[in-house]
Design a protein around this motif. Structure first.
Motif, PDB file in Angstrom:
ATOM      1  N   VAL A   1       8.493  -3.465 -16.483  1.00 24.42           N
ATOM      2  CA  VAL A   1       6.664  -4.335 -15.240  1.00 24.42           C
ATOM      3  C   VAL A   1       5.317  -4.436 -15.736  1.00 24.42           C
ATOM      4  O   VAL A   1       4.824  -3.791 -16.063  1.00 24.42           O
ATOM      5  CB  VAL A   1       6.968  -3.088 -14.121  1.00 24.42           C
ATOM      6  CG1 VAL A   1       6.745  -3.859 -12.705  1.00 24.42           C
ATOM      7  CG2 VAL A   1       8.959  -3.298 -13.500  1.00 24.42           C
ATOM      8  N   SER A   2       4.692  -5.558 -15.488  1.00 25.27           N
ATOM      9  CA  SER A   2       3.852  -6.021 -16.197  1.00 25.27           C
ATOM     10  C   SER A   2       3.098  -5.701 -14.818  1.00 25.27           C
ATOM     11  O   SER A   2       2.993  -5.841 -13.419  1.00 25.27           O
ATOM     12  CB  SER A   2       4.035  -7.064 -16.852  1.00 25.27           C
ATOM     13  OG  SER A   2       2.603  -7.960 -16.370  1.00 25.27           O
ATOM     14  N   THR A   3       1.170  -5.787 -15.470  1.00 25.14           N
ATOM     15  CA  THR A   3       0.373  -5.988 -14.343  1.00 25.14           C
ATOM     16  C   THR A   3       0.466  -7.820 -13.967  1.00 25.14           C
ATOM     17  O   THR A   3       0.789  -8.657 -14.054  1.00 25.14           O
ATOM     18  CB  THR A   3      -0.824  -6.091 -15.075  1.00 25.14           C
ATOM     19  OG1 THR A   3      -2.065  -5.631 -14.134  1.00 25.14           O
ATOM     20  CG2 THR A   3      -1.202  -7.024 -15.962  1.00 25.14           C
ATOM     21  N   PRO A   4       0.018  -7.974 -12.549  1.00 28.85           N
ATOM     22  CA  PRO A   4      -0.005  -9.274 -11.767  1.00 28.85           C
ATOM     23  C   PRO A   4      -0.328  -9.910 -12.578  1.00 28.85           C
ATOM     24  O   PRO A   4      -2.238 -10.020 -13.171  1.00 28.85           O
ATOM     25  CB  PRO A   4      -0.705  -8.855 -10.558  1.00 28.85           C
ATOM     26  CG  PRO A   4      -0.111  -7.510 -10.244  1.00 28.85           C
ATOM     27  CD  PRO A   4      -0.547  -6.412 -10.917  1.00 28.85           C
ATOM     28  N   THR A   5      -0.135 -10.890 -13.587  1.00 29.36           N
ATOM     29  CA  THR A   5      -1.107 -12.006 -13.977  1.00 29.36           C
ATOM     30  C   THR A   5      -0.043 -13.065 -14.135  1.00 29.36           C
ATOM     31  O   THR A   5       0.817 -13.331 -13.934  1.00 29.36           O
ATOM     32  CB  THR A   5      -0.999 -11.475 -15.718  1.00 29.36           C
ATOM     33  OG1 THR A   5      -1.463 -12.530 -16.706  1.00 29.36           O
ATOM     34  CG2 THR A   5       0.399 -10.544 -16.359  1.00 29.36           C
ATOM     35  N   CYS A   6      -0.571 -14.335 -14.852  1.00 25.64           N
ATOM     36  CA  CYS A   6       0.197 -15.610 -14.609  1.00 25.64           C
ATOM     37  C   CYS A   6       0.609 -15.634 -16.107  1.00 25.64           C
ATOM     38  O   CYS A   6       1.355 -16.682 -16.500  1.00 25.64           O
ATOM     39  CB  CYS A   6      -1.087 -17.146 -14.582  1.00 25.64           C
ATOM     40  SG  CYS A   6      -1.732 -16.448 -12.800  1.00 25.64           S
ATOM     41  N   GLY A   7       0.643 -15.212 -17.225  1.00 18.28           N
ATOM     42  CA  GLY A   7       0.806 -14.734 -18.373  1.00 18.28           C
ATOM     43  C   GLY A   7       1.616 -15.178 -18.715  1.00 18.28           C
ATOM     44  O   GLY A   7       2.207 -16.644 -19.357  1.00 18.28           O
ATOM     45  N   PRO A   8       3.088 -14.796 -18.334  1.00 18.04           N
ATOM     46  CA  PRO A   8       4.285 -15.990 -18.979  1.00 18.04           C
ATOM     47  C   PRO A   8       4.985 -16.585 -18.729  1.00 18.04           C
ATOM     48  O   PRO A   8       5.044 -16.977 -19.190  1.00 18.04           O
ATOM     49  CB  PRO A   8       5.648 -14.390 -18.452  1.00 18.04           C
ATOM     50  CG  PRO A   8       4.777 -13.811 -17.609  1.00 18.04           C
ATOM     51  CD  PRO A   8       3.183 -13.731 -17.751  1.00 18.04           C
ATOM     52  N   CYS A   9       3.868 -17.550 -17.771  1.00 15.96           N
ATOM     53  CA  CYS A   9       4.440 -18.265 -16.602  1.00 15.96           C
ATOM     54  C   CYS A   9       4.206 -19.740 -17.868  1.00 15.96           C
ATOM     55  O   CYS A   9       5.034 -20.525 -17.711  1.00 15.96           O
ATOM     56  CB  CYS A   9       3.654 -18.576 -15.237  1.00 15.96           C
ATOM     57  SG  CYS A   9       4.125 -20.242 -14.718  1.00 15.96           S
ATOM     58  N   LEU A  10       3.173 -19.909 -18.157  1.00 17.73           N
ATOM     59  CA  LEU A  10       2.617 -20.544 -18.943  1.00 17.73           C
ATOM     60  C   LEU A  10       2.190 -19.958 -20.758  1.00 17.73           C
ATOM     61  O   LEU A  10       1.598 -20.790 -21.109  1.00 17.73           O
ATOM     62  CB  LEU A  10       0.893 -21.538 -17.999  1.00 17.73           C
ATOM     63  CG  LEU A  10       0.404 -20.399 -18.606  1.00 17.73           C
ATOM     64  CD1 LEU A  10      -1.488 -20.911 -18.613  1.00 17.73           C
ATOM     65  CD2 LEU A  10      -0.165 -18.705 -17.820  1.00 17.73           C
ATOM     66  N   GLY A  11       3.214 -19.770 -20.794  1.00 16.04           N
ATOM     67  CA  GLY A  11       3.556 -18.937 -22.364  1.00 16.04           C
ATOM     68  C   GLY A  11       2.149 -18.689 -22.389  1.00 16.04           C
ATOM     69  O   GLY A  11       1.333 -18.884 -24.171  1.00 16.04           O
TER      70      GLY A  11
END
Lengths: 420, 166
Positions: A355-365
């Motif tokens: 479970v990751s912190t809230p972030t857009c990170g993975p969605c857009l690589g």
């Protein structure tokens, strides 16, 4: 003259009695938004304009969410630009890591967007707020800069397309499936420059979370905005939450539409959009045997409470397939905390997910879940373009959270009814 | 303004991730962005593109993200203009705002081939394929967009407005 909900909101913000599709208007904005990718460019442009202050310190929201917590020195420098600008202008709505979530989950949750608002954001998924009965659309950084200075922007009034969903949704079918099915039908430019108005009994039955998901992906069909007329569900969501007065608009019964599409929600199965476009959608039962390496559940599309609950329902008491990495990222700190209190986080970790912190990170690589060459991922995100989540030769399959969770257990793309 | 250059031809739905992948967006330096321009659509593009070259593509060019880094990368790579069958909405707006000339013409996008030499009369919206001799007409630019161009981009336009109000 009869107007659509989009036209009514635009007319009121332009100070006009009525507007017509094609008309260029100047409108007042209720809120403008930028993130750690788009705001640094906007701030640079803003400083060229020659105004001392932003138009309203309460109505500029800056959310560092894409490369945060910062993944490297360069992204830290980008975030610092937001932080310093926010301090300098004493912005009321700057959200630091720990209090920041994915912008399109965060702003409605914080009551910063309400029904009838006009919002522009330097992020294409700003169209999400149409779920509240607001007009909201994505723009670039220069447009954000201009709006931060003037408190207004120019828009071309879009033609509206009506999408009507009748019938009862099947189990495990939600907003994600309705919108993927729709994009599959009309194509990634099927609503280019248009307002997408979602109506009908099936939409009325959707929760706010499901509605956010639908409107979020309007841009994936080329739409300028997605919008759902506010109703009792909306009222329950915004009451006591919205920081500013709001107003419910709805389309006149005889309003003009460029086109009307009708769908029977009962006929829509859970969908999977195959690489490399969201329009390549098909029912999960027709996916075939596709083995996967990673599953990502979260994002501004499907990182809300309902999404996490649905994923947990599938994962409870089960284990993630040995060949699969499951990454879950709640949309905001509040969602994270609620998921913790409900025991969902425990379910995810026990199943073998992270479970990751809230972030857009993975969605857009960006970070936290990048794909290597040849890897396949099922994601509840909104885009599956070439290289979207990592290597240009990796593949992203879009689905709802239940299908994503089931696929994590199965090690291949499959529906939640297959895990038992 | 007369534009002349050699054509790089692309297909439909060239998205902003293909134009400038998000993995490079931890900077907004145009030169650095230019070094990765179009690399997920054609890995050879950044090294081989020459100043003045023209991008010709199919429908829905620039779909996806709102990132202004996309037209910025194209402009910084030296591309003189983009001709496409249609443009995604936000890209269209961003291109005007930052001063990247773009032309919408399904006929030109269909007729012009890879490596052709083209000339564009930006004011008249006339595209000539110098290799084949064929001419095409681009969709007219709305008057308001012409005002933005005349002002030298949106920021100059707004700065002028701010000074006017003072």
């Amino acid at each position: 003259m009869a107007m659509t909900i989009t036209e009514k909101i635009l007319a009121d913000h332009a100070g006009k009695k009525q507007v017509e599709p094609g008309e260029l208007i100047s409108v007042k904005v209720d809120l403008v938004l930028g993130n750690d990718i788009t705001a640094p460019v906007a701030i640079k442009e803003f400083e060229k304009i020659g105004v001392a202050e932003v138009f309203d310190r309460e109505r500029v929201a800056l959310v560092p969410d894409h490369f945060t917590p910062n993944k490297d020195i360069k992204s830290a420098e980008q975030s610092k630009i937001l932080r310093e600008f926010s301090k300098k202008h004493n912005l009321a709505n700057y959200f630091e890591v720990g209090r920041a979530g994915i912008e399109h989950c965060l702003l409605p949750e914080e009551g910063l967007v309400g029904p009838g608002d006009l919002v522009i954001g330097a992020d294409s998924h700003t169209c999400t707020y149409g779920a509240l009965g607001a007009f909201s659309t994505g723009v670039g950084s220069t447009d954000l800069a201009a709006a931060m200075a003037l408190g207004e922007t120019w828009l071309k009034v879009p033609e509206s397309i009506k999408f009507e969903y009748d019938g009862e949704m099947q189990p495990w079918v939600g907003g994600k499936d309705m919108i993927l099915h729709t994009i599959g039908d009309i194509g990634v430019d099927g609503a280019l420059y248009k307002a997408m108005e979602f109506t009908g009994p099936a939409v009325e039955k959707l929760s706010m979370d499901g509605r956010f998901t639908m409107c979020n992906m309007a841009v994936e069909a080329g739409g300028k905005n997605g919008i759902i007329a506010p109703d009792e569900t909306t009222r329950v969501y915004v009451e006591g939450r919205c920081k500013r007065p709001y107003r419910f608009y709805r389309s006149d019964p005889d309003a003009k539409y460029e086109k009307i599409y009708r769908y029977d929600a009962a006929q829509i199965e859970p969908q999977v959009a195959f690489p490399h476009l969201p329009e390549n959608s098909r029912p999960v039962s027709e996916a075939g045997n596709i083995e996967i390496d990673q599953v990502v559940i979260g994002s501004c599309t499907n990182g809300r409470m309902e999404d996490l609950r649905e994923a947990a329902r599938v994962l409870k008491g089960r284990k993630v397939h040995k060949n699969v990495r499951l990454i879950i990222f709640p949309g905001t700190p509040k969602i994270y905390l609620q998921a913790l209190r409900e025991g969902l986080i425990e379910t995810f970790v026990e199943a073998g997910g992270v479970v990751s912190t809230p972030t857009c990170g993975p969605c857009l690589g960006g970070h936290s879940g990048i794909l290597a060459r040849g890897e396949r991922c099922v994601a509840t995100t909104n885009r599956n373009f070439v290289g979207r989540m990592g290597h240009p030769e990796s593949e992203v399959y879009l689905s709802n959270p239940a299908v994503a969770a089931a696929s994590a257990v199965l090690g291949r793309i499959g529906g939640p009814w297959e895990v038992d | 303004m007369e534009i002349k250059g050699k054509v790089w031809k692309f297909g439909p739905d060239i998205d902003t991730d293909a134009i400038i992948p998000a993995r490079y967006l931890n900077t907004s330096d145009p030169e650095e962005l230019a070094r990765h321009c179009m690399e997920d659509a054609d890995p050879s593009f950044p090294a081989r593109v020459r100043p003045g070259d023209v991008i010709v593509a199919g429908k829905n060019f620039g779909c996806g993200s709102s990132r202004e880094h996309a037209p910025i990368a194209i402009k910084a790579a030296g591309v003189s203009c983009v001709i496409a069958a249609s443009f995604a909405r936000i890209f269209y707006r961003n291109a005007f705002n930052i001063g990247l000339p773009i032309f919408e013409s399904p006929e030109a996008a269909g007729g012009i081939g890879q490596g052709d030499e083209v000339a564009v009369d930006a004011a008249a919206g006339i595209i000539t394929d110098l290799t084949t001799g064929k001419t095409y007409r681009a969709a007219p630019v709305p008057p308001f967009m012409r005002q933005i161009i005349a002002a030298g981009g949106l920021i100059n336009y707004v700065a002028g407005k701010v000074r006017g109000n003072a």
